[in-house]
Design a protein around this motif. Structure first.
Motif: not given
Length: 822
Positions: A719-727, A730-742, A755-758
């Motif tokens: 699953a793709t996890v990325s920040s969509t808005s921040q103060h 703050q950084q924009v971060v993004s990443g994919d979950t592993g097999s353990d879902g984290s 965060f937006q999860v898709s």
């Protein structure tokens, strides 16, 4: 302080002595002169050519006549004499008697009473011009000896290259041009026994001197003086005086100009024991140019004097401008004159006619027994003085009338090899003309004779006398001035001299521009003039080494521009040799050496940082450049930590001379940094400017672990996890979950993140979370699966199947066509 006797023996014009008649007649009583027209031309070699038109008329009794004529010409060295009468060339005899030559002329016919007879006499004389260095005096004497002259006309021609100083008789008028000077005038009805003198003083317009000044300082104390300092005047360039080819022995430690424009030279010598001395020698070439003649066209008034010259009208110790006696005298002399020139002439006339030269004081000064300076008021009161006193009075009277004036101190050329004598004269400002030099002691107004060499201009009378401004005690001083005239009058020889203009210190790999000025200071022509240039190892001549200048005429100047490349460090000597042929065929060779110091080439080094403020633990990039571009050079980077500890690193320059280095500061606070390199055998080292780096602690952060699961709490991988808005911040971060879902995000700035999860097959979801300092926040997000939808069924009319409806429509279409006959 020079006295001179007035020259009394003067110029030209033949002397009529007697006439012979037959049977007999008295010449002084029995003729008159109708025309006496004489032209005197001074030639370039200072020989005088005289042309006389002489018309006489006998006054004799009936039967008497003249057939022989006696006439004296004022020369003992006549040549090329010709005499013409009414019928052509006449025979004559000549006899020298003292400074005269008697001509006995056969008239070729009998000249009776009341008949006119014209004689034309031409001759050359080599003894009529007296040469005194640059000064020349043409003198000839004429008298009437009881003969009445109706018309006397006189013309004097002086060639170009000379300037007129003074002349008499006063009936002559002067005209100057580029071709020379012409004096002309006429007198009528000159009575019997009346005599007059013709005297013309002229001088070379341009005069060149070799000058040697020796300043000797003797230790009159009782102990050795270690490395004392002395100050003496340097060669002064101003107005009509130029200086060149200056040399010092020893070299001065500094030179500077004072407020009056005088050059001061400071010297430091080695230790001097008691009764020992040291001599400072200054040599130079002085070029004196006689200025244009002053005349009545320069008629500016006091209002035309520039305001910045007011400092030359003030009072001083010896210039008592505000004294009532001085001010009253000055006003009486000048109040009736409207322009400055005439005011100055009035003051000049008063001084030369009312102040006598004090021979006793002069002799006492020569014996070192009297050095009292009178000043203006005492000089006026006594009515006598030496040159300094004449000048003080003249300057003071001018200033009292608001006319800018200064005193000039210097020395006078007398003859080669003779120590020049100190002298004083004045400069006065004339509107529309400029500064005018006047010597009231020698009675010279506006034009000096080219033998005055200026050493010091005195704005204030209290400035020290002549040569020395100050000297450290306990020393005594003695000065000597020797001048040599480079082109002596009457002798026609070339005198080639070379002066150079160049930088005597240059850096390696640069070009030296050596400008040579070849001057013929002589009054003769130099033939086949060649210049040879020699350079040693370490220098490379970019021009040719031999120059042919051909003929160089008198006072001619030619320039050579040499370009020389320096290719090694050290001292080098450039040799210049000049070879020329004098008019007599004699070969002259002169050698000159010019020293140059070749120093290392200068370099510069730059230093820049990618950021002047950074967080501890971050990298900073350091880069710079050595100019000129020098590859393979070791650059030292010196860092100073906030606590003062120094660190060094080194880096080698690239092919383009640049360098790059990365460092990670490990201590917070203010760091300093500079780059340097030590140089090598041909280049100097260099150090950059010091840079400042501010290192700060990084801000507090937190960690975030996001776990993505389905509705049954099974982990969802990929699953793709990325920040969509921040103060802000703050950084924009993004990443994919592993097999353990984290997925884990570390070192996040504090604050709220969305965060937006898709993932394909799941409905996207938004979730917010607050990141806390020093903690790991866990966020669980569950995604719902997307549901699969069934295909839509086409509904019919209630009670009728869809197939029945379709069949009915088809039958209807067929019936319509059949009914239409189709």
């Amino acid at each position: 302080m020079i006295s001179r006797n007035k020259i009394l023996i003067l110029l030209l014009i033949p002397l009529i002595i007697s006439c012979v008649s037959y049977p007999t007649a008295s010449a002084s009583e029995n003729y008159k002169v109708l025309l006496f027209d004489e032209t005197v031309t001074v030639l370039d070699n200072l020989t005088v050519h005289v042309l006389l038109n002489y018309k006489f008329m006998p006054l004799l009794d009936e039967g008497y006549y003249f057939d022989t004529w006696y006439i004296n010409i004022h020369t003992a060295e006549a040549s090329g004499i010709t005499v013409e009468g009414v019928s052509g060339a006449l025979t004559f005899t000549s006899t020298v008697d003292g400074n005269w030559t008697l001509l006995v002329i056969d008239l070729g016919s009998k000249v009776f009473s009341n008949q006119n007879y014209l004689l034309k006499i031409s001759y050359f004389a080599t003894d009529r011009v007296e040469v005194k260095g640059p000064e020349k005096i043409l003198s000839m004497w004429a008298e009437t000896r009881s003969s009445y002259m109706e018309n006397v006309t006189l013309t004097v021609n002086i060639p170009k290259g000379y300037s007129l100083i003074e002349y008499e008789p006063p009936f002559l008028s002067c005209k100057e041009s580029m071709d020379g000077v012409v004096l002309s005038g006429q007198r009528v009805e000159v009575g019997a026994n009346e005599s007059y003198y013709l005297r013309v003083k002229f001088a070379d317009t341009v005069v060149m001197y070799n000058v040697t000044c020796r300043y000797t300082f003797t230790n009159i104390g009782s102990k050795t003086e270690g490395k004392p300092k002395f100050e003496v005047p340097g060669p002064l360039e101003l107005g009509m005086q130029e200086v060149s080819q200056i040399s010092y022995d020893p070299s001065p430690i500094s030179t500077s100009y004072d407020e009056s424009g005088n050059l001061r030279c400071k010297f430091r010598t080695s230790s001097i024991a008691p009764r020992e001395n040291v001599t400072i020698i200054i040599c130079f070439v002085a070029k004196i140019t006689i200025p244009p003649a002053i005349n009545d066209s320069y008629s500016g008034g006091l209002s035309e004097i520039p305001l910045n010259l007011e400092k030359y009208t003030t009072a001083d110790n010896y210039w008592e401008v505000n004294d009532p006696t001085i001010r009253g005298l000055s006003q009486n002399l000048t109040e009736n004159e409207t322009n400055v020139l005439n005011k100055v002439k009035a003051i000049y006339s008063f001084v030369i006619n009312n102040i006598e030269y004090d021979d006793e004081k002069y002799e006492a000064i020569q014996r070192a027994q009297n050095s009292e300076r009178y000043g203006a008021l005492k000089t006026y009161t006594l009515g006598r003085g030496v040159c300094a006193d004449f000048s003080d009075l003249f300057v003071t009277l001018c200033r009292a009338s608001g006319i800018p004036a200064t005193r000039v101190d210097g020395y006078i050329y007398e003859r080669d090899g003779l120590t020049s004598m100190l002298h004083a004269w004045v400069e006065v400002f004339i509107p529309r003309y400029g500064w005018l030099q006047i010597d009231p002691t020698w009675k010279l107004f506006g034009r000096l004779e080219g033998r005055h060499i200026t050493e010091q201009i005195k704005k204030d009378s209290s400035e020290p006398e002549f040569v020395l401004w100050w000297v450290y005690e306990p020393f005594d001083y003695e000065g000597e001035y020797v001048t040599r005239l480079l082109a002596a009058g009457g002798v026609y020889r070339p005198d080639i001299s070379v002066s150079a203009s160049y930088e005597d210190e240059i850096s390696i790999y640069s070009n030296l521009n050596l400008r040579l000025i070849i001057n013929n200071y002589g009054n003769g022509t130099a033939d086949s003039t060649n210049v040879t240039v020699g350079v040693p190892e370490g220098l490379m001549l970019l021009n040719t080494s031999l120059y042919s200048l051909g003929k160089m005429h008198e006072y001619e100047s030619k320039d050579l521009n040499l370009f020389i490349n320096a290719n090694s460090v050290g001292n080098a000597t450039i040799e210049i040799s000049v070879r020329y042929q004098a008019e007599e065929g004699e070969i002259e060779t002169q050698n000159y050496m010019y020293n140059v110091s070749i120093i290392k080439a200068l370099t510069a080094i730059s230093c820049n940082v990618s950021s002047s403020k950074l967080q501890k633990g971050n990298n900073v990039r350091i880069q710079g450049l050595i100019i000129p571009e020098l590859p393979g050079k070791n650059v030292i980077l010196e860092f100073t930590k906030p606590d003062g500890e120094s660190l060094t690193s080194s880096v080698i320059t690239n092919l383009d001379g640049s360098y790059n280095y990365t460092v990670t500061p490990d201590v917070t606070g203010l760091w300093s940094l500079n780059a340097s390199w030590k140089g090598d055998s041909t280049y100097t080292g260099a150090t950059s400017q010091t840079l400042k780096l501010t290192v700060v602690e990084p801000p507090p952060t937190g960690n975030l672990e996001i776990i993505v699961q389905d509705e049954n709490e099974k982990p969802i991988g990929g699953a793709t996890v990325s920040s969509t808005s921040q103060h802000s911040g703050q950084q924009v971060v993004s990443g994919d979950t592993g097999s353990d879902g984290s997925v884990t995000f570390s070192d996040l700035m504090l604050g709220n993140y969305t965060f937006q999860v898709s993932k394909n097959g799941y409905i996207e979801k938004l979730a917010s979370v607050d990141v806390e300092a020093g903690a790991t926040v866990e966020l669980n997000i569950k995604l719902e699966e997307e549901l699969e939808s069934e295909p839509e069924k086409l509904e019919g009319i209630p009670g009728f199947p869809i197939t029945s409806i379709m069949m009915g429509i088809l039958v209807g279409i067929i019936l319509v066509k059949w009914c239409r006959g189709g």
